[in-house]
Motif scaffolding. Structure first.
Motif, PDB file in Angstrom:
ATOM      1  N   PHE A 113       4.848 -19.623  -4.305  1.00 41.81           N
ATOM      2  CA  PHE A 113       5.387 -18.767  -3.256  1.00 41.81           C
ATOM      3  C   PHE A 113       4.608 -18.921  -1.948  1.00 41.81           C
ATOM      4  O   PHE A 113       5.179 -19.113  -0.878  1.00 41.81           O
ATOM      5  CB  PHE A 113       5.343 -17.314  -3.738  1.00 41.81           C
ATOM      6  N   ILE A 114       3.277 -18.858  -2.021  1.00 42.85           N
ATOM      7  CA  ILE A 114       2.464 -18.980  -0.809  1.00 42.85           C
ATOM      8  C   ILE A 114       2.607 -20.364  -0.200  1.00 42.85           C
ATOM      9  O   ILE A 114       2.671 -20.522   1.024  1.00 42.85           O
ATOM     10  CB  ILE A 114       0.991 -18.670  -1.127  1.00 42.85           C
ATOM     11  N   MET A 115       2.695 -21.399  -1.038  1.00 38.94           N
ATOM     12  CA  MET A 115       2.865 -22.747  -0.501  1.00 38.94           C
ATOM     13  C   MET A 115       4.229 -22.900   0.165  1.00 38.94           C
ATOM     14  O   MET A 115       4.372 -23.621   1.156  1.00 38.94           O
ATOM     15  CB  MET A 115       2.687 -23.794  -1.602  1.00 38.94           C
ATOM     16  N   ASP A 116       5.240 -22.225  -0.370  1.00 37.12           N
ATOM     17  CA  ASP A 116       6.542 -22.223   0.299  1.00 37.12           C
ATOM     18  C   ASP A 116       6.408 -21.628   1.700  1.00 37.12           C
ATOM     19  O   ASP A 116       6.965 -22.144   2.671  1.00 37.12           O
ATOM     20  CB  ASP A 116       7.557 -21.409  -0.508  1.00 37.12           C
ATOM     21  N   CYS A 117       5.672 -20.522   1.785  1.00 37.54           N
ATOM     22  CA  CYS A 117       5.441 -19.893   3.098  1.00 37.54           C
ATOM     23  C   CYS A 117       4.735 -20.852   4.036  1.00 37.54           C
ATOM     24  O   CYS A 117       5.126 -21.025   5.197  1.00 37.54           O
ATOM     25  CB  CYS A 117       4.598 -18.627   2.938  1.00 37.54           C
ATOM     26  N   ILE A 118       3.664 -21.461   3.555  1.00 38.92           N
ATOM     27  CA  ILE A 118       2.850 -22.341   4.390  1.00 38.92           C
ATOM     28  C   ILE A 118       3.644 -23.552   4.856  1.00 38.92           C
ATOM     29  O   ILE A 118       3.581 -23.953   6.025  1.00 38.92           O
ATOM     30  CB  ILE A 118       1.582 -22.776   3.626  1.00 38.92           C
TER      31      ILE A 118
END
Length: 507
Positions: free
Chosen positions: A305-310
């Motif tokens: 999820f965080i990598m999708d954001c980044i």
């Protein structure tokens, strides 16, 4: 690009001039332009989904998007590109609409409608058949149909369309609007009339008025939507050029540019606040330890999820730098923080009491992060299908060595390291062998269903264990041929143990 469309004839519609719908719809050309450079579509964690819990979210869209928690995707990575929207193609479509005479006829119809009885007011801007036909051709007639979030929700319920599809339509349309009215103002500047500028103002005002409705109604998908709209608004604000012929038109265009710039600043603030919200909810998510154990050490859903954001913010920043560098794009830099994620993973890993599972979890997640960063930065080199050696960062190598030491070091230590001769050593050979075999099977059974989703990393771990443990075991047996009768072809032979390792980490 399809063949040039013919100029649009005029017809009388309720007291004012309006363009006929073109033989080949422009909206078909506009719809064909890809908007999102990233196939990633993720949802913002929902604080209402339980105590400090994250709502379910997923990556969807293209088939090569971030995979779910399975080993079906061989790379386990995200495939991205560097552009949010193909401005060049949309600009060419706008140029075609101007050359065909469609825009000028639409402007004339709008100008006539401004004072016609059939026209009506809405949100401070004039709306008539001309504006409705114009938005219909841009495939955004829904913009004029909703006044609040309830209207948007009703639209999504009644029509087979997703929120992201509406946002993509909005992004395409705003780009075409700005490109077409800017070019039309120059093409017809000799008329010395502010009609084009007023038409552009009415169109852009309607487009910006609906932004708050979208952001408010989206909730779970707010951050991705705002990133898309932010990139489009900032890019189009730099397409508004000063008009030197008509002073009134020049003033209107300047006002439009300022409106777009202010909207960009506001969206940038929303992005910043949404990112802080993401961090808070992820930090407070109480499912970390449970999910790590349930996933047997694989890439955690919060990591994805965080990598999708980044990655989404990286794409937005790259697009901004390429099309319209500004302070707004620089504001995204502080939100793209891999170090934060790495620190978060390290802190959350201490929730695990088993150091072996802890280091496998760190290895899986760090490898995933490094691979995604490599792809999204443009420095990614596709893996050689014949080379099974994964590309490991120093951090990944550190976690792999730590995992091997804690998991398999004690197994190999059961075997004496040096060759010793004599009756005394021969008397302890069999107990050492039994101790090794017991430690191996115990570790194997404990970790048999642990998961390493990336096939190259999975194979690298198996080879490392073979090199450290099986090779040492085989050398030990070669030094002590008298033990062959205790091994033979049973379940403790080096070949059988090596075959067993081929079943590890499948989950």
């Amino acid at each position: 690009m399809t063949e040039q469309l013919a100029s649009m004839p005029e017809e009388s519609t309720i007291g004012f001039t309006a363009p006929c719908r073109p033989r080949t719809s422009y909206h078909e050309l506009i719809q064909a332009v890809p908007v999102s450079g990233s196939p990633i579509r993720w949802s913002l964690p929902n604080s209402q989904s339980g105590r400090n819990g994250l709502s379910s979210y997923s990556s969807s869209g293209a088939s090569n998007s971030c995979p779910s928690n399975n080993s079906g995707n061989s790379s386990g990575t995200i495939s991205v590109s560097a552009a949010i929207v193909d401005n060049g193609e949309l600009t060419r479509i706008a140029h075609q609409m101007v050359n065909d005479g469609y825009i000028w006829h639409t402007v004339q119809a709008f100008d006539d409608a401004s004072s016609a009885p059939a026209a009506f007011k809405h949100g401070g801007g004039v709306r008539g058949h001309a504006l409705e036909n114009w938005f219909l051709e841009l495939d955004i007639d829904w913009v004029l149909q909703i006044d609040d979030e309830h209207g948007l929700r009703r639209l999504l319920r009644d029509k087979p369309v997703t929120t992201q599809e509406l946002i993509d339509k909005w992004v395409r349309a705003l780009t075409v609007i700005v490109a077409s009215i800017t070019e039309t103002e120059y093409e017809f500047a000799f008329h010395r009339t502010p009609a084009v500028a007023l038409f552009g103002k009415a169109s852009i005002t309607e487009m910006l008025n609906v932004v708050d409705v979208i952001v408010t109604a989206l909730e779970a998908k707010k951050l991705q939507a705002v990133l898309d709209m932010f990139t489009c608004v900032c890019g189009t604000s730099h397409m508004i050029r000063p008009v030197m012929i008509s002073r009134e038109a020049q003033s209107i265009f300047k006002e439009l540019g300022n409106s777009l710039e202010r909207e960009g600043i506001r969206l940038s603030e929303i992005i910043s606040n949404s990112t802080k919200e993401v961090r808070t909810l992820v930090e407070e998510d109480d499912s970390w330890a449970i999910e790590i154990l349930r996933g047997r050490g694989e890439v955690h859903k919060n990591t994805r999820f965080i990598m999708d954001c980044i990655v989404s913010m990286t794409i937005a920043r790259t697009s901004m730098h390429n099309s319209a560098p500004s302070n707004n794009s620089e504001n995204l830099d502080g939100l793209i923080d891999i170090e934060y994620l790495e620190d978060l993973l390290l802190r959350k890993s201490w929730l695990l009491l088993d150091p072996s599972l802890r280091y496998l979890f760190l290895l899986n997640n760090s490898y995933f992060v490094a691979h995604v960063v490599s792809e999204s930065s443009g420095s990614f080199i596709p893996d050689d299908p014949w080379d099974l050696t994964p590309k490991l960062t120093p951090e990944c190598k550190k976690y792999m060595d730590s995992y091997l030491d804690f998991s398999w070091g004690h197994v190999l230590s059961c075997i004496p390291k040096s060759r010793s001769l004599g009756l005394i050593h021969r008397l302890v050979n069999t107990p050492s062998l039994a101790k090794f075999q017991s430690a191996f099977h115990e570790t194997y059974q404990a970790q048999k269903f642990w998961k390493v989703p990336d096939p190259r990393l999975r194979e690298a771990l198996r080879r490392a264990i073979i090199e450290r443990v099986i090779t040492g075991y085989r050398n030990y047996l070669e030094e002590h041929p008298e033990l062959e009768k205790h091994v033979g072809r049973q379940s403790s032979s080096p070949q059988v143990l090596e075959e067993m390792l081929g079943e590890l980490y499948e989950g």
